[in-house]
Design an enzyme around this catalytic site. Structure first.
Site, PDB file in Angstrom:
ATOM      1  N   ASN A 210       0.851  -1.196   0.000  1.00  0.00           N
ATOM      2  CA  ASN A 210       0.000   0.000   0.000  1.00  0.00           C
ATOM      3  C   ASN A 210       0.884   1.243   0.000  1.00  0.00           C
ATOM      4  OD1 ASN A 210       0.586   0.793   2.865  1.00  0.00           O
ATOM      5  ND2 ASN A 210      -0.295  -1.242   3.220  1.00  0.00           N
ATOM      6  N   ASP A 279      -3.767  -6.779   4.943  1.00  0.00           N
ATOM      7  CA  ASP A 279      -4.694  -7.698   5.611  1.00  0.00           C
ATOM      8  C   ASP A 279      -4.562  -9.125   5.078  1.00  0.00           C
ATOM      9  OD1 ASP A 279      -5.883  -5.909   7.409  1.00  0.00           O
ATOM     10  OD2 ASP A 279      -7.011  -4.998   5.767  1.00  0.00           O
ATOM     11  N   PRO A 305      -2.095 -12.331  10.181  1.00  0.00           N
ATOM     12  CA  PRO A 305      -2.383 -12.164  11.616  1.00  0.00           C
ATOM     13  C   PRO A 305      -2.614 -10.695  11.932  1.00  0.00           C
ATOM     14  CG  PRO A 305      -0.048 -12.570  11.257  1.00  0.00           C
ATOM     15  CD  PRO A 305      -0.717 -12.750   9.925  1.00  0.00           C
ATOM     16  N   ASP A 306      -3.467 -10.439  12.919  1.00  0.00           N
ATOM     17  CA  ASP A 306      -3.723  -9.055  13.332  1.00  0.00           C
ATOM     18  C   ASP A 306      -2.791  -8.731  14.507  1.00  0.00           C
ATOM     19  OD1 ASP A 306      -4.799  -6.672  14.508  1.00  0.00           O
ATOM     20  OD2 ASP A 306      -6.590  -7.024  13.299  1.00  0.00           O
ATOM     21  N   PHE A 323      -4.196   3.007  14.971  1.00  0.00           N
ATOM     22  CA  PHE A 323      -4.512   4.017  13.967  1.00  0.00           C
ATOM     23  C   PHE A 323      -5.549   3.413  13.031  1.00  0.00           C
ATOM     24  CE2 PHE A 323      -1.716   7.823  13.618  1.00  0.00           C
ATOM     25  CZ  PHE A 323      -1.022   7.649  14.811  1.00  0.00           C
TER      26      PHE A 323
HETATM   27  O1  PMT Z   1       2.910   6.102   6.582  1.00  0.00           O
HETATM   28  P1  PMT Z   1       2.226   7.395   6.215  1.00  0.00           P
HETATM   29  O2  PMT Z   1       2.332   7.675   4.733  1.00  0.00           O
HETATM   30  O3  PMT Z   1       2.679   8.553   7.052  1.00  0.00           O
HETATM   31  O4  PMT Z   1       0.663   7.192   6.479  1.00  0.00           O
HETATM   32  C1  PMT Z   1       0.205   7.055   7.786  1.00  0.00           C
HETATM   33  C2  PMT Z   1      -0.921   6.006   7.886  1.00  0.00           C
HETATM   34  C3  PMT Z   1      -2.072   6.387   6.983  1.00  0.00           C
HETATM   35  C4  PMT Z   1      -0.393   4.621   7.457  1.00  0.00           C
HETATM   36  C5  PMT Z   1      -1.357   5.979   9.388  1.00  0.00           C
HETATM   37  O5  PMT Z   1      -1.779   7.270   9.764  1.00  0.00           O
HETATM   38  C6  PMT Z   1      -2.526   5.020   9.620  1.00  0.00           C
HETATM   39  O6  PMT Z   1      -3.684   5.407   9.620  1.00  0.00           O
HETATM   40  N1  PMT Z   1      -2.210   3.726   9.876  1.00  0.00           N
HETATM   41  C7  PMT Z   1      -3.194   2.657  10.024  1.00  0.00           C
HETATM   42  C8  PMT Z   1      -3.628   2.186   8.668  1.00  0.00           C
HETATM   43  C9  PMT Z   1      -4.899   1.360   8.689  1.00  0.00           C
HETATM   44  O7  PMT Z   1      -5.912   1.760   8.206  1.00  0.00           O
HETATM   45  O8  PMT Z   1      -4.815   0.296   9.384  1.00  0.00           O
HETATM   46  P2  PMT Z   1      -6.029  -0.775   9.565  1.00  0.00           P
HETATM   47  O9  PMT Z   1      -7.355  -0.122   9.603  1.00  0.00           O
HETATM   48  O10 PMT Z   1      -5.809  -1.853   8.594  1.00  0.00           O
HETATM   49  O11 PMT Z   1      -5.689  -1.304  10.983  1.00  0.00           O
HETATM   50  C10 PMT Z   1      -6.131  -0.720  12.204  1.00  0.00           C
HETATM   51  C11 PMT Z   1      -5.058  -0.930  13.249  1.00  0.00           C
HETATM   52  O12 PMT Z   1      -4.710  -2.309  13.338  1.00  0.00           O
HETATM   53  C12 PMT Z   1      -3.764  -0.185  12.962  1.00  0.00           C
HETATM   54  O13 PMT Z   1      -3.248   0.244  14.182  1.00  0.00           O
HETATM   55  C13 PMT Z   1      -2.882  -1.258  12.318  1.00  0.00           C
HETATM   56  O14 PMT Z   1      -1.491  -1.011  12.520  1.00  0.00           O
HETATM   57  C14 PMT Z   1      -3.336  -2.500  13.062  1.00  0.00           C
HETATM   58  N2  PMT Z   1      -3.226  -3.756  12.260  1.00  0.00           N
HETATM   59  C15 PMT Z   1      -3.949  -3.945  11.137  1.00  0.00           C
HETATM   60  C16 PMT Z   1      -3.879  -5.141  10.448  1.00  0.00           C
HETATM   61  C17 PMT Z   1      -3.031  -6.136  10.915  1.00  0.00           C
HETATM   62  N3  PMT Z   1      -2.913  -7.282  10.284  1.00  0.00           N
HETATM   63  N4  PMT Z   1      -2.307  -5.934  12.025  1.00  0.00           N
HETATM   64  C18 PMT Z   1      -2.382  -4.762  12.700  1.00  0.00           C
HETATM   65  O15 PMT Z   1      -1.695  -4.568  13.716  1.00  0.00           O
END
Ligand code: PMT
Length: 401
Positions: A210, A279, A305-306, A323
């Site tokens: 991404n 994901d 894995p999450d 985030f």
């Molecule tokens: O890197 P930049 O260009 O500065 O951009 C910053 C960002 C957009 C990446 C950051 O601000 C941000 O929002 N990061 C989270 C991205 C996201 O949408 O994550 P998610 O919705 O897939 O996951 C939610 C949370 O679970 C996050 O804390 C993520 O790190 C965590 N996660 C998700 C999936 C996974 N398999 N393991 C995780 O730990």
């Protein structure tokens, strides 16, 4: 045990019998997490050898104002900029007199003039020299300039006298120096941060990923160090330099990011999941490059894995901060993630405006409600986010005590 995590202490040693205590002092500083560099005056070298101090600190000892090994031969300026604190221990009567008059005739006195860092002195001398009006006047002058004074203690002196003039003991000096930094909001805390994208290999040359640049995570890491924290940054592939004093672990895929996290989570006070973790990953990674001999192709994907949910499931667990980069209803989607992943705090941001941008606007979502953080550079927003995290840590510490 007082902590000086990540701090850079410049230890100036002047000529006095108490100089031998600097061996123990530098060992205590190093154990408390500080990096120590030593500057010795000519007289100090009569009491303790540079070799001893080099062996104990692991750093070259600085002796001369004109240093041909330093960049542009200006060791005093480099050292003056490097230090978070300059501590002169022992500070002799002669050295006090020289700095009270703004002299710059050796390395140590010169960098005292040049440094923007706070300066602390641990005087040590014969009780008669200490009580002399000249010394007291010099002391009043350096005190007036804002230099911090530790001691001296009273008691038996090496010369046989009894009275004020003994250098404060190393353990007390360590505690005093740590106290100077204790106002930092994240002093002594360990933050584990994931950042950047993950890459999930399809074949030896292609991957799923991404647009995360790592800028948000790296800004948080930088600002957390400035707030006194020790920071471990587990980073997906990004094109950013490692922030000063941050321990960076490079990973590629989500499974590797999970293992790197779990290996280091035990002593973390806070986990911040900034990474845009893929994901899904291809079920099979082919050993050979896939040929484009088909009109269309299918790739089977497996759920990754999450990582943050695994951390939130630990007992005991650190403060867990997530985030969410969302489109559509950013707040509702963010709150759903906060609850489903059992997070303490989540920063929701708009995916179309955040990825790879130098600026961000975010909403902090928690069980207590929502707080808007207006759009600003990621470093400024990171400082606000860390302020909220520090408040939660101190509230938790108050409840525990
Ligand atoms: O890197 P930049 O260009 O500065 O951009 C910053 C960002 C957009 C990446 C950051 O601000 C941000 O929002 N990061 C989270 C991205 C996201 O949408 O994550 P998610 O919705 O897939 O996951 C939610 C949370 O679970 C996050 O804390 C993520 O790190 C965590 N996660 C998700 C999936 C996974 N398999 N393991 C995780 O730990």
């Amino acid at each position: 045990m007082p902590t000086l995590t990540n701090k850079r202490i410049l230890l100036g040693i002047t000529g006095g019998i108490a100089a031998y205590k600097c061996a123990e002092l530098s060992r205590l500083f190093t154990r408390a997490g500080a990096e120590v560099r030593v500057v010795m005056t000519r007289a100090a070298q009569e009491f303790v050898t540079p070799l001893t101090m080099q062996a104990l600190t692991g750093n070259r000892v600085h002796l001369d104002l004109l240093d041909f090994e330093a960049e542009a031969a200006m060791g005093h300026i480099e050292l003056a900029r490097w230090a978070d604190l300059v501590l002169v221990a022992p500070a002799s009567a002669d050295f006090l007199a020289r700095i009270a008059h703004g002299r710059a005739d050796d390395l140590l006195s010169t960098l005292i003039l040049a440094t923007p860092a706070p300066i602390a002195l641990a005087p040590a001398m014969n009780q008669g020299m200490w009580s002399d009006p000249g010394t007291q006047q010099n002391l009043a002058e350096v005190h007036h300039r804002g230099y911090r004074l530790f001691g001296p203690d009273e008691g038996d002196q090496a010369c046989g006298d009894v009275g004020p003039g003994r250098m404060v003991e190393p353990a007390e000096l360590l505690a005093g120096c740590a106290e100077l930094f204790s106002g930092e909001p994240l002093a002594g805390r360990h933050l584990l941060i994931t950042g950047g994208p993950t890459r999930e290999a399809i074949d030896p040359v292609r991957f799923l990923s991404n647009h995360s640049s790592g800028k948000m995570a790296y800004a948080l890491a930088t600002e957390a160090v400035a707030a006194g924290a020790r920071v471990t940054l587990i980073s997906g592939p990004v094109a950013l330099p490692t922030p000063d004093r941050v321990t960076r672990i490079d990973v590629v895929g989500a499974e590797e990011m999970l293992s790197a996290t779990m290996e280091r989570i035990t002593d973390a006070d806070v986990f911040i999941g900034v990474a845009a973790v893929a994901d899904y990953r291809p079920a099979n990674q082919t050993a050979e490059k896939i040929k484009k001999d088909q009109v269309s192709m299918k790739i089977d994907l497996l759920r990754n894995p999450d990582i943050i949910s695994e951390v939130a499931g630990l007992n005991p667990r650190p403060l867990v901060v997530g985030f969410a980069a969302e489109t559509g209803d950013v707040l509702a989607n963010g709150r759903e993630k906060l609850e489903r992943k059992r997070l303490d705090l989540l920063f929701a941001n708009n995916a179309t405006e955040t990825f790879n941008s130098d600026e961000v606007a975010a909403t902090a979502i928690s069980a207590e409600g929502e707080i808007e953080i207006p759009r600003a550079r990621k470093e400024a927003v990171a400082r606000k986010m860390l302020g909220m995290i520090a408040e939660r840590l101190s509230a938790a510490a108050d409840t525990a005590s």
